[in-house]
Design a protein around this motif. Structure first.
Motif, short mmCIF file in Angstrom:
data_model
loop_
_atom_site.label_atom_id
_atom_site.label_comp_id
_atom_site.label_asym_id
_atom_site.label_seq_id
_atom_site.Cartn_x
_atom_site.Cartn_y
_atom_site.Cartn_z
N ILE A 20 0.84 -1.21 0.00
CA ILE A 20 0.00 0.00 0.00
C ILE A 20 0.87 1.25 0.00
O ILE A 20 0.62 2.21 -0.73
CB ILE A 20 -0.94 -0.02 1.22
N ARG A 21 1.92 1.23 0.82
CA ARG A 21 2.82 2.39 0.88
C ARG A 21 3.50 2.64 -0.46
O ARG A 21 3.60 3.78 -0.91
CB ARG A 21 3.85 2.16 1.99
N ALA A 22 3.95 1.56 -1.10
CA ALA A 22 4.63 1.71 -2.39
C ALA A 22 3.66 2.20 -3.47
O ALA A 22 4.02 3.06 -4.29
CB ALA A 22 5.25 0.37 -2.81
N ALA A 23 2.44 1.68 -3.46
CA ALA A 23 1.45 2.11 -4.45
C ALA A 23 1.09 3.58 -4.27
O ALA A 23 0.94 4.33 -5.24
CB ALA A 23 0.19 1.24 -4.34
N PHE A 24 0.97 4.01 -3.01
CA PHE A 24 0.64 5.42 -2.74
C PHE A 24 1.76 6.34 -3.24
O PHE A 24 1.49 7.35 -3.88
CB PHE A 24 0.41 5.63 -1.25
N ARG A 25 2.99 6.00 -2.92
CA ARG A 25 4.11 6.85 -3.33
C ARG A 25 4.18 6.97 -4.85
O ARG A 25 4.41 8.06 -5.39
CB ARG A 25 5.42 6.28 -2.79
N LYS A 26 3.98 5.85 -5.55
CA LYS A 26 4.04 5.87 -7.00
C LYS A 26 2.92 6.73 -7.58
O LYS A 26 3.15 7.59 -8.45
CB LYS A 26 3.93 4.44 -7.53
N ALA A 27 1.69 6.53 -7.07
CA ALA A 27 0.55 7.28 -7.60
C ALA A 27 0.63 8.76 -7.22
O ALA A 27 0.30 9.63 -8.03
CB ALA A 27 -0.76 6.67 -7.09
N ALA A 28 1.05 9.04 -5.98
CA ALA A 28 1.14 10.44 -5.53
C ALA A 28 2.20 11.20 -6.32
O ALA A 28 2.01 12.36 -6.69
CB ALA A 28 1.46 10.48 -4.04
N ASN A 39 -3.23 21.26 -13.73
CA ASN A 39 -3.93 20.06 -14.20
C ASN A 39 -4.99 19.71 -13.17
O ASN A 39 -4.70 19.11 -12.14
CB ASN A 39 -2.95 18.90 -14.40
N VAL A 40 -6.24 20.10 -13.44
CA VAL A 40 -7.31 19.91 -12.48
C VAL A 40 -7.58 18.42 -12.24
O VAL A 40 -7.80 17.98 -11.11
CB VAL A 40 -8.60 20.61 -12.97
N ALA A 41 -7.54 17.63 -13.30
CA ALA A 41 -7.81 16.19 -13.18
C ALA A 41 -6.77 15.51 -12.30
O ALA A 41 -7.10 14.68 -11.46
CB ALA A 41 -7.85 15.54 -14.56
N ALA A 42 -5.50 15.88 -12.50
CA ALA A 42 -4.43 15.29 -11.69
C ALA A 42 -4.57 15.70 -10.23
O ALA A 42 -4.34 14.90 -9.33
CB ALA A 42 -3.07 15.70 -12.24
N ALA A 43 -4.93 16.96 -10.00
CA ALA A 43 -5.12 17.43 -8.63
C ALA A 43 -6.25 16.67 -7.94
O ALA A 43 -6.15 16.32 -6.76
CB ALA A 43 -5.41 18.93 -8.62
N GLU A 44 -7.32 16.39 -8.69
CA GLU A 44 -8.44 15.64 -8.11
C GLU A 44 -8.02 14.20 -7.81
O GLU A 44 -8.38 13.65 -6.77
CB GLU A 44 -9.63 15.66 -9.09
N PHE A 46 -5.01 13.26 -7.11
CA PHE A 46 -4.09 13.33 -5.99
C PHE A 46 -4.86 13.38 -4.67
O PHE A 46 -4.49 12.74 -3.69
CB PHE A 46 -3.19 14.56 -6.13
N LYS A 47 -5.97 14.13 -4.65
CA LYS A 47 -6.78 14.21 -3.44
C LYS A 47 -7.39 12.86 -3.11
O LYS A 47 -7.41 12.43 -1.95
CB LYS A 47 -7.89 15.26 -3.61
N LYS A 48 -7.89 12.14 -4.12
CA LYS A 48 -8.48 10.83 -3.88
C LYS A 48 -7.43 9.83 -3.40
O LYS A 48 -7.68 9.03 -2.50
CB LYS A 48 -9.13 10.31 -5.16
N ILE A 49 -6.26 9.88 -4.01
CA ILE A 49 -5.17 8.97 -3.64
C ILE A 49 -4.75 9.21 -2.19
O ILE A 49 -4.56 8.29 -1.40
CB ILE A 49 -3.96 9.17 -4.58
N LEU A 158 -0.26 22.21 -1.92
CA LEU A 158 -1.38 21.31 -1.70
C LEU A 158 -2.10 21.03 -3.02
O LEU A 158 -1.97 21.76 -3.99
CB LEU A 158 -2.37 21.93 -0.70
N PRO A 159 -2.88 19.93 -3.08
CA PRO A 159 -3.59 19.59 -4.31
C PRO A 159 -4.52 20.68 -4.81
O PRO A 159 -4.72 20.82 -6.02
CB PRO A 159 -4.38 18.33 -3.92
N ASP A 160 -5.10 21.47 -3.87
CA ASP A 160 -6.04 22.50 -4.29
C ASP A 160 -5.35 23.81 -4.64
O ASP A 160 -5.99 24.83 -4.87
CB ASP A 160 -7.07 22.74 -3.18
N GLY A 161 -4.02 23.78 -4.67
CA GLY A 161 -3.27 24.98 -5.00
C GLY A 161 -2.82 25.78 -3.80
O GLY A 161 -2.03 26.72 -3.93
N GLY A 162 -3.33 25.43 -2.61
CA GLY A 162 -2.90 26.11 -1.40
C GLY A 162 -1.48 25.70 -1.02
O GLY A 162 -0.88 24.83 -1.64
N VAL A 163 -0.95 26.33 0.01
CA VAL A 163 0.41 26.03 0.44
C VAL A 163 0.45 25.86 1.96
O VAL A 163 -0.40 26.39 2.68
CB VAL A 163 1.40 27.15 0.02
N LEU A 164 1.43 25.09 2.41
CA LEU A 164 1.71 24.95 3.82
C LEU A 164 3.15 25.38 4.06
O LEU A 164 4.07 24.89 3.40
CB LEU A 164 1.55 23.49 4.28
#
Length: 306
Positions: A20-28, A39-44, A46-49, A158-164
């Motif tokens: 699970i950890r490896a799959a998350f890192r690859k997808a993220a 890229n709105v689709a990629a950001a969405e 990323f949020k789901k992942i 952040l995925p929504d364009g915000g920053v931390l």
């Protein structure tokens, strides 16, 4: 119908934590906003992942999800009931199945339902007190070796364009996770927001290596510095210092610079271990060759070769 969290990460329901950890890192990594700007689709995705990993990487949340106790958002599932539910379990006009003394519909109320589901603590409630907190969000942040050793101010997109804005603490280690309280998703009204979990990835340094709280360095010196001794400059994370190389120093000799390592959790600094390596000149001229041929005839020695 809500998407299956395992399908979102592309793993089977029997996947191990490592898978699970490896799959998350690859997808993220493939869908991160920094890699896919605007890229709105990629950001969405990323949020789901990230949301899927938040549940499946937590053993207790994963158990609850697999058992159907929480949904794909991590929210507690509410019990279903109807007047004709007796054969399917749950609530019916003849009372709550499995509850002694419940003989009719008027014998219980919605406060009883919530008491049974959430625990009454010995008393009746007028409303449920459970309010699920917001989900934790997971991110990965790469920092340079010296930033990890000395600390740094970094910014996470952040995925929504915000920053931390993040203060990387002095001495942070590769793979360490930093928690930003309250920087996750918002929870239900009256509950706390989730946290942001930042996993640190430290980029390797061309010269320095880390071993615990110590820093390792291989330092090239000339043949004359090894034979005659002298003071040589040594780089450290906080600047260059002078090292006294004794006369007759061999390759592989290690010197310790006290307190020039990484600041550990105890607040104390480790050391820097400097291992010297004798490097000959690129061109061996006639004078050097003649000198050593004459020297070898008179001072031949055995270095301990086996």
């Amino acid at each position: 119908m809500a998407e299956d969290l395992y399908e979102i990460l592309g793993v089977s329901r029997g996947a191990t934590e490592a898978e699970i950890r490896a799959a998350f890192r690859k997808a993220a990594k493939a869908n991160h906003p920094d890699v896919n700007p605007n890229n709105v689709a990629a950001a969405e995705r990323f949020k789901k992942i990230t949301a899927a990993n938040d549940i499946l990487s937590d053993p207790e949340k994963r158990r609850q999800y697999d058992a159907g106790e929480i949904d794909a958002k991590g929210d507690l599932r509410r019990p279903q009931w109807s007047r004709a539910a007796g054969a399917r379990g749950g609530y019916s006009a003849r009372g709550f199945e499995g509850r002694p003394g419940a003989t009719g519909f008027d014998d219980f109320s919605f406060t009883d339902i919530f008491s049974d589901v959430f625990g009454s603590g010995g008393g009746r409630r007028t409303s449920p007190s459970y309010a699920p907190r917001g989900q934790d969000l997971r991110y990965s942040l790469e920092v340079d070796f010296l930033e990890a050793v000395l600390g740094a101010k970094k910014r996470v997109t952040l995925p929504d364009g915000g920053v931390l804005d993040l203060a990387v603490p002095e001495g942070v280690m590769d793979g360490q996770t930093l928690r930003l309280k309250g920087k996750g998703t918002m929870g239900a009204p009256g509950s706390e927001p989730g946290d942001a979990l930042i996993e640190i990835k430290v980029r390797p340094h061309p010269d320095f290596k880390r071993e615990g709280d110590d820093i390792l360095l291989e330092l090239p010196i000339t043949i004359d510095e090894a034979v005659l001794g002298g003071r040589v400059e040594v780089p450290t994370p906080t600047g260059r210092v002078q090292l006294n190389v004794p006369k007759g120093t061999s390759s592989g000799k290690t010197f310790r610079l006290k307190g020039k390592g990484v600041r550990g959790r105890s607040g104390l600094h480790g050391d820097q271990l400097v291992t010297v390596k004798i490097v000959l000149p690129q061109d061996i001229d006639d004078s050097l060759s003649y000198f050593f041929s004459e020297w070898r005839q008179k001072h031949a020695y055995d270095p301990g070769r086996k």
